[in-house]
Scaffold this active site. Structure first.
Site, mmCIF file in Angstrom:
data_model
loop_
_atom_site.group_PDB
_atom_site.id
_atom_site.type_symbol
_atom_site.label_atom_id
_atom_site.label_comp_id
_atom_site.label_asym_id
_atom_site.label_seq_id
_atom_site.Cartn_x
_atom_site.Cartn_y
_atom_site.Cartn_z
ATOM 1 N N ASP A 51 31.423 57.266 -6.788
ATOM 2 C CA ASP A 51 31.953 57.783 -8.166
ATOM 3 C C ASP A 51 33.376 58.413 -8.202
ATOM 4 O O ASP A 51 33.760 58.360 -9.385
ATOM 5 C CB ASP A 51 30.833 58.574 -8.525
ATOM 6 C CG ASP A 51 29.429 57.946 -8.442
ATOM 7 O OD1 ASP A 51 29.443 56.732 -8.365
ATOM 8 O OD2 ASP A 51 28.302 58.552 -8.564
ATOM 9 N N ARG A 60 30.980 59.040 12.984
ATOM 10 C CA ARG A 60 31.555 58.979 14.251
ATOM 11 C C ARG A 60 32.562 59.760 14.398
ATOM 12 O O ARG A 60 32.732 60.410 15.591
ATOM 13 C CB ARG A 60 32.349 57.345 13.971
ATOM 14 C CG ARG A 60 33.393 57.020 15.302
ATOM 15 C CD ARG A 60 33.808 55.703 14.829
ATOM 16 N NE ARG A 60 34.792 55.201 15.961
ATOM 17 C CZ ARG A 60 36.053 55.649 15.769
ATOM 18 N NH1 ARG A 60 36.617 56.162 14.877
ATOM 19 N NH2 ARG A 60 37.056 55.076 16.717
ATOM 20 N N ARG A 116 35.510 32.196 -21.908
ATOM 21 C CA ARG A 116 34.590 33.301 -22.441
ATOM 22 C C ARG A 116 35.147 34.640 -22.392
ATOM 23 O O ARG A 116 36.532 34.827 -21.929
ATOM 24 C CB ARG A 116 33.485 32.914 -21.490
ATOM 25 C CG ARG A 116 32.272 31.935 -21.808
ATOM 26 C CD ARG A 116 31.447 31.830 -20.709
ATOM 27 N NE ARG A 116 30.152 30.803 -21.156
ATOM 28 C CZ ARG A 116 29.524 30.221 -20.325
ATOM 29 N NH1 ARG A 116 29.595 30.585 -19.086
ATOM 30 N NH2 ARG A 116 28.651 29.310 -20.575
HETATM 31 O O1 F6P Z 1 26.085 58.076 -6.976
HETATM 32 C C1 F6P Z 1 26.363 56.845 -6.611
HETATM 33 C C2 F6P Z 1 25.717 55.894 -7.498
HETATM 34 O O2 F6P Z 1 25.756 54.526 -7.018
HETATM 35 C C3 F6P Z 1 26.013 56.101 -8.811
HETATM 36 O O3 F6P Z 1 27.123 55.261 -9.324
HETATM 37 C C4 F6P Z 1 24.557 55.302 -9.508
HETATM 38 O O4 F6P Z 1 24.585 55.893 -11.011
HETATM 39 C C5 F6P Z 1 23.625 56.191 -8.800
HETATM 40 O O5 F6P Z 1 24.200 56.526 -7.330
HETATM 41 C C6 F6P Z 1 22.414 55.177 -8.326
HETATM 42 O O6 F6P Z 1 21.579 55.883 -7.608
HETATM 43 P P1 F6P Z 1 20.328 55.330 -6.995
HETATM 44 O O7 F6P Z 1 21.094 54.900 -5.618
HETATM 45 O O8 F6P Z 1 19.464 56.370 -6.728
HETATM 46 O O9 F6P Z 1 19.816 54.574 -7.955
#
Ligand code: F6P
Length: 318
Positions: free
Chosen positions: A126, A20, A161
């Site tokens: 991440d 956007r 738990r």
């Molecule tokens: O990079 C973002 C992320 O969500 C990571 O945390 C994870 O390991 C990966 O992508 C999962 O990737 P995909 O969507 O290809 O399964």
């Protein structure tokens, strides 16, 4: 001047606010603006559409990316990459903004090395890029994970738990670290700092003896099988232990205020660089300042681990 934008890799909340900001500020500056569908995959296949101010109406609050995204293997091949260059030439795109994480920045660098005027915006849940204090999407993900863990606490407490919650982040433990602190997790298991498991068991027993009725451990996905860990934890502590894997829920949802503002600021910076014809740059944030640096240099910056946050967590989550 024609400028294009694509979102690539794993989607993250903040991609829509970034698109956007790009479209609206691009038009404000007199550019012709193109949105490329499905990341590098769409670029290879010529899926480019001219966008106007209304194309990005009502997207600021939406998670994901309305342009679509992909992890394109074809782009990494000589043939696929050649097709991408050809499309940029046919559409006469003068500057391209790539939004995504580590892999997308590497893709942007490859384009830069082939003479494309490219800029990169770091968007990933991440937070694993060293040159920027935050990637767009990280804070939104933390809100989601913190909410999930808060809900897990209710049931964990009711049953006396433990619960091991596996969180995303690839090789980076920031999601576990920040959400762990925010949600009051008793322990985290992350790649950057390996707390001996004996120490984790000891703390759980101590908490239990003190009358604490729940024990939450956030485990970064790079740290192995959470079910295996839960079995060992249960064996050593005698606490009934469950596992929760929130998975892709962590990537969804409306972008947080922080991410919407950051996306707008970073794209605005990218636009300034385009106007000055400065390319090959990655935009970031460092000590509250929006910065830009050579993509190649940005990718070399080692991610720093915030040990202080872990120390705080250890002291106050008892
Ligand atoms: O990079 C973002 C992320 O969500 C990571 O945390 C994870 O390991 C990966 O992508 C999962 O990737 P995909 O969507 O290809 O399964």
């Amino acid at each position: 001047m024609k400028i294009g934008i694509l979102t690539s890799g794993g989607d993250a909340p903040g991609m829509n606010p970034a698109i956007r900001a790009f479209v609206r500020s691009g038009i404000y500056n007199g550019f012709e603006v193109y949105g490329i569908e499905s990341g590098f995959e769409g670029l290879i296949n010529g899926r480019l559409n001219k966008l106007n101010e209304s194309s990005v109406g009502d997207v600021i609050q939406r998670g994901g990316t309305f342009l679509g995204t992909s992890r394109s293997e074809e782009f990494m091949t000589k043939e696929g990459f050649g097709k991408a260059l050809n499309i940029l030439d046919i559409f006469e795109i003068d500057a391209l903004v790539v939004c995504g994480g580590d892999g997308s920045l590497r893709g942007a660098l490859k384009l830069k090395k082939s003479g494309i005027n490219v800029l990169a915006i770091p968007i990933s849940i991440d937070n694993d890029l060293g040159y920027t204090d935050y990637t767009i999407g990280f804070m939104s993900c933390l809100e989601t994970v913190t909410e999930i863990v808060s809900k897990i606490r209710d049931t964990t407490e009711s049953h006396s738990r433990a619960n091991v919650v596996e969180v995303m982040g690839r090789g980076c433990g920031d999601i576990a670290l920040y959400a762990g602190l925010a949600a009051g997790a008793e322990n985290i298991i992350i790649p950057e700092y390996k707390t001996p498991y004996e120490e984790i068991y000891k703390k759980a027993i101590m908490c239990k003896n003190r009358g604490k009725k729940h024990h939450i451990i956030l485990m970064a996905e790079a740290m192995g099988d959470p079910y295996e860990f839960a079995r060992e934890f249960e064996k050593h502590t005698g606490i009934d232990t469950k596992v929760t894997i929130p998975g892709y829920i962590q990537r969804g949802g409306s972008p947080s205020v922080f991410d919407r503002v950051l996306a707008s600021q970073m794209v605005f910076k990218a636009m300034e660089e385009i106007k000055k014809k400065n390319f090959g740059l990655a935009i970031g944030i460092s000590r509250d300042q929006i910065i830009s640096m050579e993509i190649e240099e940005a990718l070399k910056v080692k991610k720093k681990f915030n040990k202080e946050l872990l120390d705080i967590l250890k002291v106050i989550s008892i």
